[in-house]
Design an enzyme around this catalytic site. Structure first.
Site, PDB file in Angstrom:
ATOM      1  CD1 TRP A 102     -34.597 -32.478  21.441  1.00 14.28           C
ATOM      2  CD2 TRP A 102     -34.358 -31.915  19.296  1.00 14.28           C
ATOM      3  NE1 TRP A 102     -34.237 -33.606  20.738  1.00 14.28           N
ATOM      4  CE2 TRP A 102     -34.087 -33.295  19.439  1.00 14.28           C
ATOM      5  CE3 TRP A 102     -34.266 -31.336  18.032  1.00 14.28           C
ATOM      6  CZ2 TRP A 102     -33.723 -34.105  18.341  1.00 14.28           C
ATOM      7  CZ3 TRP A 102     -33.914 -32.143  16.948  1.00 14.28           C
ATOM      8  CH2 TRP A 102     -33.655 -33.499  17.110  1.00 14.28           C
ATOM      9  CG  ASP A 173     -40.347 -29.238  19.956  1.00 17.64           C
ATOM     10  OD1 ASP A 173     -41.109 -30.197  19.729  1.00 17.64           O
ATOM     11  OD2 ASP A 173     -39.120 -29.274  19.716  1.00 17.64           O
ATOM     12  CE  LYS A 197     -38.117 -37.883  19.363  1.00 17.34           C
ATOM     13  NZ  LYS A 197     -37.690 -36.582  18.893  1.00 17.34           N
TER      14      LYS A 197
END
Ligand SMILES: *Cc1c(COP(=O)(O)O)cnc(C)c1O
Length: 361
Positions: A102, A173, A197
């Site tokens: 990511w 993030d 999530k």
């Protein structure tokens, strides 16, 4: 078949109570006679719900008053481009930690908007497994517009548990670890998260932005990504994802009812520890991350023989244990144990793992 437990990394399971409430009020929300998806986002009842959701999120995270809380679209990756557009100028240098997949995507997106993306630190193989370079080895820029990192790399299950001590505003993030434990928001410039999530449906995102960073966006910042514009319009510059916002609001109320983030943090650490302890004791299962850097949300593990992976997954499914296949980039298994996963799910997983090892290990 026993009760189902869904270990999907994302979109991930939601609390059953939240889904039940959404189901009950799907056809007639708040006495409106229609669903929450079918009314205007300007309707006073909707606006009331939306502002309450914001307040609940502020309460949960103790967000200081000098921060905006924004409800945005485009998921986690939308923020990969929103961040450089909003808080760096085109000729800026920005610092990024590259700790996994990511972070890598975030870096490549930022490169489109600023003149220099400096990779300040990386992951490395240490004596105790994969780990994140120590801050003393980071190569920070003199005048970075911001420092970006991903505290919880969802795919590898590697985490940085301390908030970095750097001069530039910190951008994080937190797509896969937001709301998983208490957090000192005041240490950050921007916190953002895709919702699927730990918050709600995919495609939705949350950004918590320090007000002092607003005001000098790049001239080219697209309007729906413009933090300042969205803040001014209460995150309703364009039509928000009204259903996702509503569902996120239900999740925030559920979290409050669970005792808030202190209690979630204890539960999450306990769930993760149960799996790591089991895997560490076993000769059949392994986890390759240095214990100091292990995620409490995503627990990858490998079988001693990857030819057994398919049998493991098939047997797990028969036991009602879903979504355990590791990310296609890394293989193996991964148990994602976000807030909504009860400890009973982890216990069921461990009992299946022990059984499988006895039979085939
Ligand atoms: C899932 C995830 C993303 C991507 O989110 P999308 O909503 O699919 O764009 C970004 N960062 C992290 C850490 C993630 O886990």
């Amino acid at each position: 078949m026993s009760q189902l437990f869904n270990f999907s990394a994302g979109p991930a399971m939601l609390p059953v109570d939240v889904l039940k409430q959404a189901q009950e009020e799907l056809l007639n929300w708040n006495g409106q006679g229609v669903s929450v998806m079918e009314i205007s986002h300007r309707d006073p009842a909707y606006v009331h719900m939306a502002r309450e959701a914001e307040q609940d999120l502020r309460d949960l995270l103790n967000v200081p008053d000098d921060y905006e809380v924004l409800f945005l679209q485009g998921g986690g990756r939308g923020q990969f481009s929103a961040v450089p557009q909003n808080i760096a100028s085109p000729d800026a240098t920005v610092d990024y930690l590259d700790t996994g997949i990511w972070s890598g995507f975030a870096i490549r997106e930022a490169e489109k908007f600023v003149s220099r993306v400096n990779v300040a630190g990386q992951v490395q193989e240490g004596a105790k497994g994969k780990e994140i370079q120590s801050p003393k080895d980071w190569k920070l820029s003199e005048n970075a517009a911001y420092f970006h990192y991903c505290p919880n790399e969802t795919v590898d299950g590697i985490a940085l548990h301390e908030i970095p001590d750097v001069k530039a505003p910190i951008v994080a993030d937190m797509s896969s670890n937001i709301l998983s434990e208490p957090l000192d928001v005041s240490k950050f410039g921007v916190i953002y998260a895709g919702a699927q999530k730990n918050i709600g449906p995919s495609g939705f995102a949350i950004a918590i932005v320090k007000k002092s960073l607003l005001g000098e966006p790049q001239k080219q910042v697209s309007s729906i990504m413009d933090y300042q514009l969205q803040a001014k319009d209460g995150s309703m510059y364009n039509t928000p994802n009204t259903f996702a916002w509503y569902l996120a609001g239900l999740v925030f109320k559920w979290l409050k009812a669970q005792g808030g983030l202190t209690s979630m943090g204890e539960r999450n650490r306990h769930k993760a520890q149960l799996i790591y302890d089991f895997v560490d004791k076993s000769d059949f299962y392994s986890n390759k991350i240095n214990p100091a850097y292990r995620s409490i949300m995503n627990v990858p593990f490998q079988l001693a023989d990857d030819k057994l992976d398919e049998a493991f997954l098939k047997g797990a499914k028969e036991e009602g244990l879903l979504g355990l296949k590791g990310h296609r980039f890394v293989g193996g298994m991964r148990a994602s144990i976000y807030n909504a996963m009860p400890v009973e799910g982890v216990e069921a997983l461990l009992s299946y793992m022990a059984d499988f090892e006895r039979k085939l290990g």
